[in-house]
Enzyme design. Structure first.
Site, PDB file in Angstrom:
ATOM      1  N   ASP A  82     -73.406 -58.842  51.945  1.00 55.39           N
ATOM      2  CA  ASP A  82     -73.430 -59.178  50.189  1.00 55.39           C
ATOM      3  C   ASP A  82     -73.779 -60.571  50.006  1.00 55.39           C
ATOM      4  O   ASP A  82     -74.919 -60.927  50.733  1.00 55.39           O
ATOM      5  CB  ASP A  82     -72.013 -59.151  49.854  1.00 55.39           C
ATOM      6  CG  ASP A  82     -71.715 -58.683  48.373  1.00 55.39           C
ATOM      7  OD1 ASP A  82     -71.848 -59.463  47.765  1.00 55.39           O
ATOM      8  OD2 ASP A  82     -71.305 -57.522  48.092  1.00 55.39           O
ATOM      9  N   HIS A 136     -69.780 -62.780  44.626  1.00 47.43           N
ATOM     10  CA  HIS A 136     -69.621 -61.271  44.602  1.00 47.43           C
ATOM     11  C   HIS A 136     -68.957 -60.721  45.792  1.00 47.43           C
ATOM     12  O   HIS A 136     -68.130 -60.172  46.036  1.00 47.43           O
ATOM     13  CB  HIS A 136     -71.334 -60.968  44.378  1.00 47.43           C
ATOM     14  CG  HIS A 136     -71.204 -59.371  44.087  1.00 47.43           C
ATOM     15  ND1 HIS A 136     -71.175 -58.462  45.111  1.00 47.43           N
ATOM     16  CD2 HIS A 136     -71.180 -58.602  42.971  1.00 47.43           C
ATOM     17  CE1 HIS A 136     -71.312 -57.223  44.885  1.00 47.43           C
ATOM     18  NE2 HIS A 136     -71.196 -57.176  43.409  1.00 47.43           N
ATOM     19  N   SER A 179     -69.686 -51.763  42.769  1.00 44.44           N
ATOM     20  CA  SER A 179     -69.443 -52.740  43.956  1.00 44.44           C
ATOM     21  C   SER A 179     -68.088 -52.903  44.513  1.00 44.44           C
ATOM     22  O   SER A 179     -67.729 -53.396  45.325  1.00 44.44           O
ATOM     23  CB  SER A 179     -70.196 -53.995  43.361  1.00 44.44           C
ATOM     24  OG  SER A 179     -71.588 -53.991  43.649  1.00 44.44           O
TER      25      SER A 179
END
Length: 288
Positions: free
Chosen positions: A13, A53, A269
């Site tokens: 990620d 994220h 996600s």
């Protein structure tokens, strides 16, 4: 009493803010075994997760219950974390970086007992999974006994809000990956009103190969494999998250301390690491 102990989850990620309390073990030590930056950028922030994220995603899979009396505990709160950063401070990355990360996992999974890989990222699925290099790399991991979780994508509706089909991302179009869509619990604890989130990408997969006569042959695989909660879920926030800076409304206002701050996110996600954490619990219960 399953909590993911001994199971390594690799999060491919935007990196991890490993100082966050959510990633501590019972003795206050970090559960991150290793963190590698595989991005191509040479002019990047030195922060461990400048986008924010990856920190949220990792918290969903294995965040502990030290904030708000366990209200935002991850699914496998004592699993080990392996962070492979492939996305920059704007959330963008390259196929090369992802391939580099997957190759590293293949070479090192026994060292860190990596049993689960989470891919809350994707690109347009154009080439058939048979030829797509990321899909082929995922298949190698699965053939080595690793469970690979991939987000389906967030293209379930077009700009006019009309439901769309056939927009599963790569590597979610790979048959051996567990591809995860998002469900919406509608803000209640009952299951009777749960539904697939409107933004969650739907199959079948439309990646294709072209024969000698120029005819396209679409993969047409039924995906996603399942859905999991993904709407406005609260998880760990990175120290200097550009995502949170651009959208301050995502702050969950759980704590003013940077090491305890939490934020909202929605999307496949967020759903993928819910399944990654569940896979870690299953593998803890039955390593075979």
């Amino acid at each position: 009493n399953l909590d993911g102990t001994g199971i390594g989850i690799a999060v491919v990620d935007s990196g991890i803010f490993q100082e966050h309390v959510a990633f501590q073990d019972q003795n206050g030590r970090s559960r991150q075994l290793i963190g590698l930056d595989l991005t191509d950028s040479e002019v990047e922030s030195s922060e461990s997760d400048p986008y924010g994220h990856g920190t949220h995603v990792a918290g969903m899979a294995l965040g502990n219950g030290k904030m708000s009396s366990g209200a935002y505990r991850g699914i496998a709160p004592n699993a080990s974390l392996i962070s492979l950063r492939v996305l920059d401070s704007t959330g963008k990355g390259s196929v090369t970086s992802v391939l580099r990360a997957l190759a590293w996992i293949l070479d090192n999974h026994l060292t860190y007992n990596i049993r689960v890989v989470n891919l809350s990222l994707g690109a347009a699925a154009i080439d058939s999974y048979v030829n797509d290099p990321v899909c082929k790399a995922v298949r190698k991991l699965v053939d080595s006994g690793i469970v690979v979780i991939a987000a389906a994508g967030n293209n379930g509706k077009d700009a006019d809000g009309i439901k769309t089909y056939g927009v599963i991302h790569s590597p979610g179009n790979e048959p051996s990956a567990i591809t995860v869509g998002a469900s919406n619990g509608m803000g209640t604890d009952t299951r009777s009103d749960d539904r697939v989130a409107s933004y969650s990408s739907r199959g079948p997969t439309r990646s294709y190969w072209t024969d000698g006569a120029g005819v396209r042959h679409h993969d047409n695989i039924v995906k996603p494999d399942l859905v999991a909660p993904g709407n406005r879920l609260i998880s760990a926030a990175a120290e200097r998250s550009s995502l949170l800076a651009a959208h301050p409304e995502l702050n969950a206002n759980v704590s003013q301390s940077l090491e305890r701050r939490m934020m909202f996110m929605s999307g496949t996600s967020v759903s993928a690491p819910v399944v990654a954490g569940a896979a870690a619990l299953i593998l803890q219960a039955n390593p075979g």
